[in-house]
Design a protein around this motif. Sequence first.
Motif, PDB file in Angstrom:
ATOM      1  N   MET A   5       6.650   6.900  -5.809  1.00 41.88           N
ATOM      2  CA  MET A   5       5.552   7.672  -5.229  1.00 41.88           C
ATOM      3  C   MET A   5       4.244   7.418  -5.976  1.00 41.88           C
ATOM      4  O   MET A   5       3.178   7.358  -5.366  1.00 41.88           O
ATOM      5  CB  MET A   5       5.909   9.164  -5.226  1.00 41.88           C
ATOM      6  N   GLU A   6       4.343   7.216  -7.278  1.00 43.50           N
ATOM      7  CA  GLU A   6       3.133   6.917  -8.049  1.00 43.50           C
ATOM      8  C   GLU A   6       2.618   5.511  -7.722  1.00 43.50           C
ATOM      9  O   GLU A   6       1.414   5.311  -7.539  1.00 43.50           O
ATOM     10  CB  GLU A   6       3.380   7.068  -9.545  1.00 43.50           C
ATOM     11  N   ARG A   7       3.508   4.538  -7.621  1.00 40.79           N
ATOM     12  CA  ARG A   7       3.078   3.176  -7.266  1.00 40.79           C
ATOM     13  C   ARG A   7       2.432   3.137  -5.887  1.00 40.79           C
ATOM     14  O   ARG A   7       1.545   2.334  -5.629  1.00 40.79           O
ATOM     15  CB  ARG A   7       4.253   2.205  -7.327  1.00 40.79           C
ATOM     16  N   ALA A   8       2.855   4.030  -5.000  1.00 46.96           N
ATOM     17  CA  ALA A   8       2.268   4.117  -3.660  1.00 46.96           C
ATOM     18  C   ALA A   8       0.933   4.854  -3.676  1.00 46.96           C
ATOM     19  O   ALA A   8       0.260   4.939  -2.656  1.00 46.96           O
ATOM     20  CB  ALA A   8       3.242   4.806  -2.707  1.00 46.96           C
ATOM     21  N   GLY A   9       0.566   5.410  -4.840  1.00 49.81           N
ATOM     22  CA  GLY A   9      -0.716   6.094  -4.965  1.00 49.81           C
ATOM     23  C   GLY A   9      -0.721   7.537  -4.506  1.00 49.81           C
ATOM     24  O   GLY A   9      -1.771   8.138  -4.337  1.00 49.81           O
ATOM     25  N   LEU A  10       0.465   8.139  -4.328  1.00 48.91           N
ATOM     26  CA  LEU A  10       0.551   9.514  -3.845  1.00 48.91           C
ATOM     27  C   LEU A  10       0.429  10.540  -4.963  1.00 48.91           C
ATOM     28  O   LEU A  10      -0.035  11.659  -4.731  1.00 48.91           O
ATOM     29  CB  LEU A  10       1.872   9.727  -3.104  1.00 48.91           C
ATOM     30  N   GLU A  38       0.016  10.999  -9.543  1.00 50.35           N
ATOM     31  CA  GLU A  38      -0.249  10.389 -10.847  1.00 50.35           C
ATOM     32  C   GLU A  38       0.240  11.361 -11.900  1.00 50.35           C
ATOM     33  O   GLU A  38       0.542  12.516 -11.599  1.00 50.35           O
ATOM     34  CB  GLU A  38      -1.725  10.026 -11.015  1.00 50.35           C
ATOM     35  N   HIS A  39       0.343  10.871 -13.122  1.00 52.76           N
ATOM     36  CA  HIS A  39       0.856  11.730 -14.182  1.00 52.76           C
ATOM     37  C   HIS A  39       0.220  11.366 -15.514  1.00 52.76           C
ATOM     38  O   HIS A  39      -0.371  10.302 -15.662  1.00 52.76           O
ATOM     39  CB  HIS A  39       2.377  11.638 -14.272  1.00 52.76           C
ATOM     40  N   GLY A  40       0.387  12.270 -16.460  1.00 53.26           N
ATOM     41  CA  GLY A  40      -0.089  12.034 -17.812  1.00 53.26           C
ATOM     42  C   GLY A  40       1.061  11.579 -18.687  1.00 53.26           C
ATOM     43  O   GLY A  40       1.573  10.475 -18.528  1.00 53.26           O
ATOM     44  N   THR A  41       1.536  12.445 -19.548  1.00 51.06           N
ATOM     45  CA  THR A  41       2.565  12.061 -20.507  1.00 51.06           C
ATOM     46  C   THR A  41       3.971  12.019 -19.932  1.00 51.06           C
ATOM     47  O   THR A  41       4.860  11.428 -20.531  1.00 51.06           O
ATOM     48  CB  THR A  41       2.564  13.023 -21.711  1.00 51.06           C
ATOM     49  N   SER A  42       4.200  12.626 -18.765  1.00 52.61           N
ATOM     50  CA  SER A  42       5.540  12.665 -18.184  1.00 52.61           C
ATOM     51  C   SER A  42       5.452  12.722 -16.663  1.00 52.61           C
ATOM     52  O   SER A  42       4.622  13.448 -16.113  1.00 52.61           O
ATOM     53  CB  SER A  42       6.290  13.905 -18.696  1.00 52.61           C
ATOM     54  N   LEU A  43       6.320  11.993 -15.985  1.00 53.48           N
ATOM     55  CA  LEU A  43       6.381  12.082 -14.522  1.00 53.48           C
ATOM     56  C   LEU A  43       6.703  13.498 -14.066  1.00 53.48           C
ATOM     57  O   LEU A  43       6.318  13.909 -12.982  1.00 53.48           O
ATOM     58  CB  LEU A  43       7.439  11.120 -13.973  1.00 53.48           C
ATOM     59  N   SER A  44       7.389  14.245 -14.906  1.00 52.46           N
ATOM     60  CA  SER A  44       7.724  15.626 -14.560  1.00 52.46           C
ATOM     61  C   SER A  44       6.508  16.546 -14.577  1.00 52.46           C
ATOM     62  O   SER A  44       6.609  17.707 -14.221  1.00 52.46           O
ATOM     63  CB  SER A  44       8.803  16.167 -15.503  1.00 52.46           C
ATOM     64  N   GLY A  45       5.364  16.020 -14.945  1.00 48.32           N
ATOM     65  CA  GLY A  45       4.132  16.788 -14.905  1.00 48.32           C
ATOM     66  C   GLY A  45       3.155  16.241 -13.884  1.00 48.32           C
ATOM     67  O   GLY A  45       1.953  16.459 -13.972  1.00 48.32           O
ATOM     68  N   ALA A  46       3.651  15.505 -12.893  1.00 50.76           N
ATOM     69  CA  ALA A  46       2.804  14.812 -11.920  1.00 50.76           C
ATOM     70  C   ALA A  46       1.995  15.771 -11.054  1.00 50.76           C
ATOM     71  O   ALA A  46       2.361  16.931 -10.859  1.00 50.76           O
ATOM     72  CB  ALA A  46       3.674  13.930 -11.028  1.00 50.76           C
ATOM     73  N   GLN A  99       0.800  -1.221   0.000  1.00 56.83           N
ATOM     74  CA  GLN A  99       0.000   0.000   0.000  1.00 56.83           C
ATOM     75  C   GLN A  99       0.834   1.273   0.000  1.00 56.83           C
ATOM     76  O   GLN A  99       0.296   2.366  -0.083  1.00 56.83           O
ATOM     77  CB  GLN A  99      -0.896   0.035   1.247  1.00 56.83           C
ATOM     78  N   GLY A 100       2.145   1.135   0.133  1.00 60.52           N
ATOM     79  CA  GLY A 100       2.980   2.321   0.275  1.00 60.52           C
ATOM     80  C   GLY A 100       4.286   2.208  -0.464  1.00 60.52           C
ATOM     81  O   GLY A 100       4.418   1.488  -1.453  1.00 60.52           O
ATOM     82  N   LEU A 101       5.270   2.918   0.048  1.00 57.87           N
ATOM     83  CA  LEU A 101       6.578   2.998  -0.587  1.00 57.87           C
ATOM     84  C   LEU A 101       7.452   1.779  -0.299  1.00 57.87           C
ATOM     85  O   LEU A 101       8.423   1.536  -1.009  1.00 57.87           O
ATOM     86  CB  LEU A 101       7.297   4.272  -0.125  1.00 57.87           C
ATOM     87  N   GLY A 102       7.142   1.030   0.742  1.00 59.54           N
ATOM     88  CA  GLY A 102       7.917  -0.170   1.056  1.00 59.54           C
ATOM     89  C   GLY A 102       9.333   0.110   1.513  1.00 59.54           C
ATOM     90  O   GLY A 102      10.240  -0.681   1.260  1.00 59.54           O
ATOM     91  N   LEU A 103       9.536   1.217   2.214  1.00 62.28           N
ATOM     92  CA  LEU A 103      10.872   1.562   2.691  1.00 62.28           C
ATOM     93  C   LEU A 103      11.210   0.752   3.938  1.00 62.28           C
ATOM     94  O   LEU A 103      10.331   0.224   4.604  1.00 62.28           O
ATOM     95  CB  LEU A 103      10.932   3.051   3.012  1.00 62.28           C
ATOM     96  N   CYS A 104      12.479   0.672   4.253  1.00 59.89           N
ATOM     97  CA  CYS A 104      12.883   0.031   5.501  1.00 59.89           C
ATOM     98  C   CYS A 104      13.308   1.135   6.463  1.00 59.89           C
ATOM     99  O   CYS A 104      13.492   2.282   6.065  1.00 59.89           O
ATOM    100  CB  CYS A 104      13.985  -0.996   5.275  1.00 59.89           C
ATOM    101  N   GLY A 105      13.476   0.785   7.718  1.00 57.15           N
ATOM    102  CA  GLY A 105      13.781   1.772   8.734  1.00 57.15           C
ATOM    103  C   GLY A 105      15.259   1.964   9.006  1.00 57.15           C
ATOM    104  O   GLY A 105      15.632   2.731   9.884  1.00 57.15           O
ATOM    105  N   CYS A 106      16.127   1.291   8.256  1.00 53.06           N
ATOM    106  CA  CYS A 106      17.555   1.452   8.503  1.00 53.06           C
ATOM    107  C   CYS A 106      18.113   2.586   7.636  1.00 53.06           C
ATOM    108  O   CYS A 106      17.431   3.116   6.778  1.00 53.06           O
ATOM    109  CB  CYS A 106      18.300   0.143   8.249  1.00 53.06           C
ATOM    110  N   GLY A 107      19.346   2.930   7.877  1.00 54.02           N
ATOM    111  CA  GLY A 107      19.961   4.005   7.114  1.00 54.02           C
ATOM    112  C   GLY A 107      19.441   5.355   7.570  1.00 54.02           C
ATOM    113  O   GLY A 107      19.508   5.688   8.741  1.00 54.02           O
ATOM    114  N   ASN A 108      18.862   6.107   6.645  1.00 58.68           N
ATOM    115  CA  ASN A 108      18.375   7.440   6.968  1.00 58.68           C
ATOM    116  C   ASN A 108      16.927   7.607   6.490  1.00 58.68           C
ATOM    117  O   ASN A 108      16.654   8.380   5.567  1.00 58.68           O
ATOM    118  CB  ASN A 108      19.285   8.490   6.329  1.00 58.68           C
ATOM    119  N   PRO A 109      15.990   6.885   7.095  1.00 59.04           N
ATOM    120  CA  PRO A 109      14.611   6.995   6.645  1.00 59.04           C
ATOM    121  C   PRO A 109      14.016   8.383   6.868  1.00 59.04           C
ATOM    122  O   PRO A 109      13.100   8.784   6.163  1.00 59.04           O
ATOM    123  CB  PRO A 109      13.871   5.927   7.457  1.00 59.04           C
ATOM    124  N   GLU A 110      14.549   9.137   7.826  1.00 54.65           N
ATOM    125  CA  GLU A 110      14.045  10.495   8.051  1.00 54.65           C
ATOM    126  C   GLU A 110      14.308  11.376   6.831  1.00 54.65           C
ATOM    127  O   GLU A 110      13.488  12.204   6.455  1.00 54.65           O
ATOM    128  CB  GLU A 110      14.666  11.109   9.297  1.00 54.65           C
TER     129      GLU A 110
END
Length: 131
Positions: free
Chosen positions: A72-77, A79-87, A19-30
Amino acid sequence: MSSEHALEHLYVIFYDNQQGLGLCGCGNPEAAYDLVRDLLGLMPLYEESRWKTAESLTGNIPGAHHIVLGAMERAGLIEHGTSLSGAWLTDKGRWCLAAMRTAEFEDLDRQGYPHDGEPCTDACWRAPATA
């Protein structure tokens, strides 16, 4: 939505693989939390060439912009049309941004899943996000 429930839903957005980004809590999640918040705050990217700022936030590394916005799009946050740069933001993205603007990362990291572990519904992202 209560503060605890908002944090639980942010937990889903950041840590859940389905349902989300699927990040882990190690490293620098902040830092990842801050990056997602800052990118959501730029939306829609098609206005005023905000995509350029988004590219700089992802380090101007070829491909990084595409990977981050794609996640971010796969997590549903977004969406975009012809380019992710236009999200632009989805309802879930608007909810997430509002919650992130009031929640500190360290509060999120102490949470677990809402709904007794059952998946969130679209209704979750329409409720006011107060953390």
